[in-house]
Design a protein around this motif. Structure first.
Motif, PDB file in Angstrom:
ATOM      1  N   GLY A 206       0.813  -1.211   0.000  1.00 46.81           N
ATOM      2  CA  GLY A 206       0.000   0.000   0.000  1.00 46.81           C
ATOM      3  C   GLY A 206       0.844   1.257   0.000  1.00 46.81           C
ATOM      4  O   GLY A 206       0.364   2.341  -0.353  1.00 46.81           O
ATOM      5  N   ASP A 207       2.117   1.124   0.365  1.00 47.28           N
ATOM      6  CA  ASP A 207       3.045   2.251   0.405  1.00 47.28           C
ATOM      7  C   ASP A 207       3.804   2.385  -0.921  1.00 47.28           C
ATOM      8  O   ASP A 207       4.784   3.124  -0.995  1.00 47.28           O
ATOM      9  N   TYR A 208       3.350   1.678  -1.966  1.00 50.93           N
ATOM     10  CA  TYR A 208       4.029   1.757  -3.263  1.00 50.93           C
ATOM     11  C   TYR A 208       4.030   3.197  -3.775  1.00 50.93           C
ATOM     12  O   TYR A 208       3.012   3.896  -3.738  1.00 50.93           O
ATOM     13  N   ARG A 209       5.188   3.614  -4.288  1.00 47.22           N
ATOM     14  CA  ARG A 209       5.265   4.931  -4.920  1.00 47.22           C
ATOM     15  C   ARG A 209       6.456   4.994  -5.872  1.00 47.22           C
ATOM     16  O   ARG A 209       7.541   4.522  -5.572  1.00 47.22           O
ATOM     17  N   ASP A 210       6.205   5.546  -7.027  1.00 48.51           N
ATOM     18  CA  ASP A 210       7.259   5.851  -7.994  1.00 48.51           C
ATOM     19  C   ASP A 210       6.961   7.243  -8.528  1.00 48.51           C
ATOM     20  O   ASP A 210       6.106   7.422  -9.397  1.00 48.51           O
ATOM     21  N   GLY A 211       7.634   8.247  -7.967  1.00 49.82           N
ATOM     22  CA  GLY A 211       7.289   9.633  -8.282  1.00 49.82           C
ATOM     23  C   GLY A 211       5.891   9.933  -7.784  1.00 49.82           C
ATOM     24  O   GLY A 211       5.583   9.733  -6.600  1.00 49.82           O
ATOM     25  N   ASP A 212       5.016  10.353  -8.686  1.00 53.00           N
ATOM     26  CA  ASP A 212       3.630  10.654  -8.314  1.00 53.00           C
ATOM     27  C   ASP A 212       2.722   9.431  -8.376  1.00 53.00           C
ATOM     28  O   ASP A 212       1.532   9.530  -8.040  1.00 53.00           O
ATOM     29  N   ILE A 213       3.243   8.322  -8.831  1.00 55.49           N
ATOM     30  CA  ILE A 213       2.426   7.116  -8.990  1.00 55.49           C
ATOM     31  C   ILE A 213       2.363   6.348  -7.678  1.00 55.49           C
ATOM     32  O   ILE A 213       3.385   5.981  -7.103  1.00 55.49           O
ATOM     33  N   ARG A 214       1.153   6.131  -7.203  1.00 61.26           N
ATOM     34  CA  ARG A 214       0.942   5.302  -6.020  1.00 61.26           C
ATOM     35  C   ARG A 214       0.316   3.973  -6.449  1.00 61.26           C
ATOM     36  O   ARG A 214       0.201   3.688  -7.638  1.00 61.26           O
ATOM     37  N   LEU A 215      -0.106   3.162  -5.500  1.00 63.69           N
ATOM     38  CA  LEU A 215      -0.648   1.852  -5.822  1.00 63.69           C
ATOM     39  C   LEU A 215      -1.846   1.951  -6.765  1.00 63.69           C
ATOM     40  O   LEU A 215      -1.981   1.151  -7.695  1.00 63.69           O
ATOM     41  N   SER A 216      -2.710   2.928  -6.557  1.00 63.65           N
ATOM     42  CA  SER A 216      -3.886   3.079  -7.418  1.00 63.65           C
ATOM     43  C   SER A 216      -3.475   3.326  -8.868  1.00 63.65           C
ATOM     44  O   SER A 216      -4.045   2.749  -9.805  1.00 63.65           O
ATOM     45  N   GLY A 217      -2.483   4.187  -9.067  1.00 64.96           N
ATOM     46  CA  GLY A 217      -2.009   4.464 -10.417  1.00 64.96           C
ATOM     47  C   GLY A 217      -1.361   3.247 -11.055  1.00 64.96           C
ATOM     48  O   GLY A 217      -1.519   3.004 -12.264  1.00 64.96           O
ATOM     49  N   LEU A 218      -0.633   2.472 -10.263  1.00 65.42           N
ATOM     50  CA  LEU A 218      -0.040   1.242 -10.775  1.00 65.42           C
ATOM     51  C   LEU A 218      -1.118   0.267 -11.218  1.00 65.42           C
ATOM     52  O   LEU A 218      -1.020  -0.362 -12.291  1.00 65.42           O
ATOM     53  N   LEU A 219      -2.166   0.131 -10.428  1.00 67.95           N
ATOM     54  CA  LEU A 219      -3.252  -0.788 -10.775  1.00 67.95           C
ATOM     55  C   LEU A 219      -3.918  -0.392 -12.089  1.00 67.95           C
ATOM     56  O   LEU A 219      -4.256  -1.267 -12.910  1.00 67.95           O
ATOM     57  N   ARG A 220      -4.110   0.897 -12.305  1.00 68.31           N
ATOM     58  CA  ARG A 220      -4.709   1.350 -13.568  1.00 68.31           C
ATOM     59  C   ARG A 220      -3.882   0.892 -14.764  1.00 68.31           C
ATOM     60  O   ARG A 220      -4.423   0.459 -15.791  1.00 68.31           O
ATOM     61  N   ARG A 221      -2.577   0.971 -14.634  1.00 70.00           N
ATOM     62  CA  ARG A 221      -1.703   0.573 -15.740  1.00 70.00           C
ATOM     63  C   ARG A 221      -1.632  -0.939 -15.895  1.00 70.00           C
ATOM     64  O   ARG A 221      -1.547  -1.454 -17.015  1.00 70.00           O
ATOM     65  N   LEU A 222      -1.699  -1.657 -14.780  1.00 73.08           N
ATOM     66  CA  LEU A 222      -1.650  -3.112 -14.855  1.00 73.08           C
ATOM     67  C   LEU A 222      -2.907  -3.697 -15.501  1.00 73.08           C
ATOM     68  O   LEU A 222      -2.864  -4.805 -16.050  1.00 73.08           O
ATOM     69  N   GLU A 223      -4.001  -2.964 -15.450  1.00 73.82           N
ATOM     70  CA  GLU A 223      -5.233  -3.460 -16.063  1.00 73.82           C
ATOM     71  C   GLU A 223      -5.110  -3.609 -17.574  1.00 73.82           C
ATOM     72  O   GLU A 223      -5.913  -4.311 -18.203  1.00 73.82           O
ATOM     73  N   THR A 224      -4.104  -2.984 -18.172  1.00 77.37           N
ATOM     74  CA  THR A 224      -3.901  -3.113 -19.620  1.00 77.37           C
ATOM     75  C   THR A 224      -3.141  -4.393 -19.976  1.00 77.37           C
ATOM     76  O   THR A 224      -3.055  -4.756 -21.156  1.00 77.37           O
ATOM     77  N   ILE A 225      -2.584  -5.077 -18.995  1.00 80.48           N
ATOM     78  CA  ILE A 225      -1.846  -6.320 -19.234  1.00 80.48           C
ATOM     79  C   ILE A 225      -2.837  -7.452 -19.503  1.00 80.48           C
ATOM     80  O   ILE A 225      -3.881  -7.558 -18.864  1.00 80.48           O
ATOM     81  N   ASP A 226      -2.495  -8.328 -20.444  1.00 85.84           N
ATOM     82  CA  ASP A 226      -3.404  -9.384 -20.870  1.00 85.84           C
ATOM     83  C   ASP A 226      -3.366 -10.586 -19.923  1.00 85.84           C
ATOM     84  O   ASP A 226      -2.822 -11.647 -20.232  1.00 85.84           O
TER      85      ASP A 226
END
Length: 350
Positions: A206-226
């Motif tokens: 839950g403490d994931y962060r890369d710059g401005d990207i937190r866990l929620s932002g990571l999940l949005r991007r992972l949803e594009t993975i097949d």
């Protein structure tokens, strides 16, 4: 030149499993042969856990059993227990090398010594306060496991919360995250390898962060993975924010499940533990998730026998848990760990 072989045993959490898999993957990519543990190997890796005294005891038991059953193998011990108590592990007759939290990812340490060498075991354990990188890790990619559809993907390591009882900061250092681009690349490789489900893992994801990207932002991007499913592992209550709940509620891929550590249902005990919430906050977050996400299932960790917990506190915890719509519990007794605030507090009182 004879091809070297490796076998591995993982004890403890999902992040240990992902790390073991990636270490073995790296060795296989460098020409090693992967063997089943029952077949033995030139090198057998044991990835240990140290979250409780019982976990350490089981680690020692497993180390001795493997040494006894595979006398011709070099046995290497890695992981949290190796980081916290390397000398005790190295003193076990038959251990060839001991690698700490960051050193275990350097595959150069796995292949060097002769089986007939009578020298002391190699110990490489760097201080965790110098651990500034979260090493990426995931389930096997070079040889995807037959019959397995689920892959673990490590996105984060360490923890900065400082709970009184917890040895994780000692064993793994402060919170740090795998870069977004690396996570997405590993996720795509997982999909390409044929896995259908990705389980996000780490010490405090839950403490994931890369710059401005937190866990929620990571999940949005992972949803594009097949892949068909994405599953979130444990999330601390104070990090289960509305944005994260809303993303899961709206997703067709992210499973409606959270593991939400409680530890105690007594506000007094939560303060002693130095947890970052009270029971009212925990209830509000849990009920928000349950009411917002269709079919949501929530599990919880519960610790009993914490120093200072009275019979009344325990009964209060039981009543609190009974009032919650939790799907399951992981219940365990408190195990004071050397080096923690709790251990120091007990020593001061004795």
């Amino acid at each position: 030149m004879k091809q070297k072989s490796v076998a591995a045993v993982t004890l403890g959490c999902k992040v240990n499993y992902a790390e073991t898999s990636s270490i073995v993957d790296a060795l296989v990519s460098n020409g090693w042969q992967l063997n089943a543990i029952d077949d033995g190997a030139d090198v057998i890796i044991i990835h240990t856990c140290a979250v409780t005294g019982e976990a350490e005891r089981k680690s020692r038991q497993q180390i001795r059993k493997i040494i006894r059953n595979h006398p011709g193998s070099r046995v290497g011990v890695i992981g949290c227990y190796a980081q916290l108590d390397p000398k005790r592990i190295a003193d076990i007759e038959g251990v060839s090398f001991v690698l700490g939290t960051t050193d275990k990812f350097d595959i150069a340490w796995y292949g060097g010594e002769s089986l007939s060498d009578d020298s002391e075991p190699l110990i490489k354990v760097s201080p965790t306060d110098k651990a500034i990188v979260a090493h990426p890790a995931c389930s096997m990619l070079s040889q995807p496991e037959k019959g397995r559809t689920r892959a673990f993907l490590k996105i984060q390591d360490g923890c900065s919360f400082g709970c009184a009882y917890c040895s994780i900061p000692l064993a793994r250092g402060r919170s740090r995250s795998v870069p977004l681009s690396t996570v997405l690349d590993r996720a795509q490789k997982i999909a390409d390898a044929g896995y259908r489900e990705i389980v996000l893992t780490g010490i405090n994801i839950g403490d994931y962060r890369d710059g401005d990207i937190r866990l929620s932002g990571l999940l949005r991007r992972l949803e594009t993975i097949d892949v068909s499913r994405i599953r979130i592992s444990s999330v601390e209550p104070q990090l289960l924010d509305d944005e994260l709940i809303d993303i899961v509620a709206a997703s067709g891929k992210i499973m409606p499940h959270f593991h939400l550590p409680l530890q105690s249902g007594s506000d007094k005990v939560l303060r002693l533990m130095r947890r970052h919430y009270d029971t009212a906050f925990y209830r509000e977050r849990l009920m928000k998730a349950i009411s917002s996400i269709k079919g949501c299932a929530i599990g919880a960790d519960v610790m009993a026998g914490y120093p200072g917990e009275s019979e009344r506190d325990f009964e209060e915890m039981c009543r609190f848990i009974e009032s919650l719509p939790v799907a399951y519990l992981h219940v365990f007794t408190c195990s004071p760990r050397p080096g923690t605030k709790l251990f120091a507090e007990i020593a001061e009182k004795s």
